[in-house]
Design an enzyme around this catalytic site. Structure first.
Site, short mmCIF file in Angstrom:
data_model
loop_
_atom_site.label_atom_id
_atom_site.label_comp_id
_atom_site.label_asym_id
_atom_site.label_seq_id
_atom_site.Cartn_x
_atom_site.Cartn_y
_atom_site.Cartn_z
N HIS A 18 0.81 -1.23 0.00
CA HIS A 18 0.00 0.00 0.00
C HIS A 18 0.84 1.27 0.00
CE1 HIS A 18 -3.64 -2.50 1.56
NE2 HIS A 18 -3.47 -2.60 0.27
N HIS A 41 -7.86 -8.11 -7.85
CA HIS A 41 -8.24 -8.89 -6.65
C HIS A 41 -8.44 -7.89 -5.52
CE1 HIS A 41 -6.21 -11.76 -9.26
NE2 HIS A 41 -6.70 -12.77 -8.55
N SER A 106 -6.92 -1.85 -0.77
CA SER A 106 -6.44 -1.18 -1.98
C SER A 106 -7.53 -0.37 -2.70
CB SER A 106 -5.81 -2.21 -2.93
OG SER A 106 -6.67 -3.31 -3.14
N GLY A 150 -10.62 -11.56 -11.75
CA GLY A 150 -9.72 -10.46 -12.09
C GLY A 150 -8.80 -10.79 -13.26
N ASP A 170 -3.24 -8.72 -7.04
CA ASP A 170 -2.93 -9.09 -5.65
C ASP A 170 -3.72 -10.34 -5.25
OD1 ASP A 170 -2.18 -8.98 -2.97
OD2 ASP A 170 -3.65 -7.42 -2.46
N1 SAM Z 1 -6.00 -6.11 -2.90
C1 SAM Z 1 -6.63 -6.15 -1.58
C2 SAM Z 1 -6.02 -5.08 -0.71
O1 SAM Z 1 -4.83 -4.76 -0.89
O2 SAM Z 1 -6.72 -4.54 0.14
C3 SAM Z 1 -6.48 -7.52 -0.93
C4 SAM Z 1 -6.88 -8.65 -1.82
S1 SAM Z 1 -6.72 -10.23 -1.11
C5 SAM Z 1 -5.01 -10.48 -0.97
C6 SAM Z 1 -7.14 -11.27 -2.48
C7 SAM Z 1 -8.60 -11.24 -2.86
O3 SAM Z 1 -8.76 -11.86 -4.12
C8 SAM Z 1 -9.52 -12.01 -1.92
O4 SAM Z 1 -10.53 -11.17 -1.43
C9 SAM Z 1 -10.12 -13.12 -2.77
O5 SAM Z 1 -11.47 -13.41 -2.48
C10 SAM Z 1 -10.01 -12.53 -4.15
N2 SAM Z 1 -9.96 -13.46 -5.29
C11 SAM Z 1 -9.54 -14.75 -5.33
N3 SAM Z 1 -9.52 -15.21 -6.60
C12 SAM Z 1 -9.93 -14.18 -7.39
C13 SAM Z 1 -10.09 -14.01 -8.79
N4 SAM Z 1 -9.82 -15.00 -9.66
N5 SAM Z 1 -10.51 -12.82 -9.25
C14 SAM Z 1 -10.80 -11.80 -8.40
N6 SAM Z 1 -10.66 -11.90 -7.06
C15 SAM Z 1 -10.23 -13.07 -6.56
#
Ligand code: SAM
Length: 290
Positions: A18, A41, A106, A150, A170
Site C-alpha cells: 500500500h 483482486h 487497496s 480479475g 494481488d
Molecule cells: N487487494 C486487496 C487489498 O490490498 O486490500 C487484498 C486482496 S486479497 C489479498 C485477495 C482477494 O482476491 C480475496 O478477497 C479473494 O477473495 C479474491 N480473489 C480470489 N480469486 C480471485 C479471482 N480469480 N478474481 C478476483 N478476485 C479473486
C-alpha cells in the site's frame, strides 16, 4: 477457496503493497491525462481492525499499528502520504481514537487518489467479499465494482481507451497454480497493453517465488522489485517475506521507494529487512531464511 483479507489487513505485506500503491497513484495522477485503474483482486475494500478477524491474528499490530506509532521527525514523504491516506479512511468512522480502528484496502486507497475523469474497476471473485465491496462503494459512481475473475478482467479491459493505466494484481495464493495463472494473465495483459504499469504482489516462501521472479524478469524491460523480509517470528499465516514487482514504474518511483522502504523496515523492527531491486536482470529471489 475461502481467503479473507480481514485476517491480514494492515500486516507488513499490506504496508509494503500500500505504501507503493499510494506513491504509484500520486505519480501517475501528476500528469494532466486520464488514468484507468484496475484492481484485479480487490478484497472487501476496508477492514475493521477491532473486529473478530483482525483480532484473531493480530497481524496489524506488527505492521500498520507499529508504523503509526513511529516518530515523524525523519519520516520519508511517501510514508507520510501513506499514513495520511490511512488516517483519512479511519476518520470516516468517527472521532480519532488512540489507536487506528479501520484500515483501507487497496480499493479505498485507489479511490482516494482518483481525479474527476479517471476510471476505476475493482474485481472481486468471492460473493461475500464482493458484496462487502459493493456496500463499501454503494452510491459512488467513480468506482465500478464487479463480482468477477480479475484475470479475465485483465483480458477484457486491456488496452484501456485512456492509454494510461495502473493494474494492481494481488491474488490470495491459495491455489497451487496461482503463479502460473498470474503469469499467463500478465503475459496476455502485456501483449495487449505493453506500456501499462503493473504492480504484482507475491509471497516469497519457496522456490516457486524464485521461478516466478525469473519469469517476470523475462517479461518486461523496465521493472522494480520491492521486498520486505521478516527477521523475527513469522506471521501466523506463515508468511516470512513478500514482494511487489512493478512493471513500467513511473519516473521517480524507484527513488521514493529507496527512501521509504529501509525507513519502514527499521521502524517495523525485529530485524525486518527491505530490498529494492531495479532492472530486469534475472536476479533470483533467495530462498527464505530458516
Ligand atoms: N487487494 C486487496 C487489498 O490490498 O486490500 C487484498 C486482496 S486479497 C489479498 C485477495 C482477494 O482476491 C480475496 O478477497 C479473494 O477473495 C479474491 N480473489 C480470489 N480469486 C480471485 C479471482 N480469480 N478474481 C478476483 N478476485 C479473486
Amino acid at each position: 477457496m475461502n481467503y479473507r483479507h480481514g485476517y491480514h489487513a494492515g500486516n507488513f505485506a499490506d504496508v509494503l503493497k500500500h505504501v507503493a500503491l499510494v506513491e504509484l497513484l500520486r505519480l501517475l495522477t501528476a500528469k494532466d491525462k486520464k488514468l484507468f485503474v484496475l484492481d484485479t483482486h480487490a478484497g472487501a475494500g476496508g477492514y475493521d481492525l477491532e473486529g473478530g478477524e483482525a483480532l484473531r491474528t493480530g497481524e496489524a499490530a506488527t505492521g500498520i499499528i507499529r508504523l503509526c506509532a513511529a516518530g515523524r521527525a525523519d519520516m520519508p514523504a511517501p510514508v507520510v502520504r501513506y499514513l495520511a491516506a490511512v488516517a483519512a479512511y479511519d476518520r470516516k468512522f468517527g472521532r480519532p481514537r488512540r489507536q487506528l480502528g479501520h484500515y483501507p484496502g487497496s480499493p479505498r486507497l485507489i479511490r482516494l487518489a482518483l481525479r474527476a475523469g479517471d476510471r476505476f474497476v475493482a474485481c472481486e471473485f468471492q460473493p461475500r467479499e464482493a458484496l462487502a465491496l459493493k456496500r463499501e462503494f454503494a452510491g459512488d459512481r467513480a468506482v465500478e465494482v464487479r463480482q468477477a475473475d480479475g484475470y479475465q478482467a485483465l483480458k477484457a479491459l486491456l488496452p484501456p481507451p485512456e492509454r494510461r493505466g495502473l493494474m494492481l494484481i494481488d491474488p490470495p495464493f491459495e491455489a497451487a497454480d496461482e503463479f502460473e495463472r498470474l503469469l499467463r494473465a500478465l503475459r496476455h495483459g502485456l501483449r495487449r497493453f505493453a506500456t501499462g504499469c503493473y504492480a504484482v504482489w507475491y509471497p516469497v516462501k519457496d522456490t516457486a517465488a524464485t521461478d516466478f521472479a525469473g519469469a517476470l524478469a523475462a517479461l518486461a524491460l523496465k521493472q522494480l522489485t520491492l521486498e520486505l523480509r521478516l527477521g523475527g517470528p513469522v506471521e501466523p499465516s506463515g508468511l516470512a517475506a513478500c514482494a511487489l514487482a512493478v512493471i513500467n514504474p513511473p519516473w521517480k518511483f524507484e527513488q521514493a521507494m529507496r527512501e521509504a522502504l529501509p525507513w519502514i523496515a527499521e521502524r517495523l523492527g525485529h530485524g525486518v529487512r527491505a530490498i529494492v531491486r531495479a532492472g530486469s536482470a534475472s536476479a533470483p529471489v533467495p530462498a527464505p531464511e530458516p
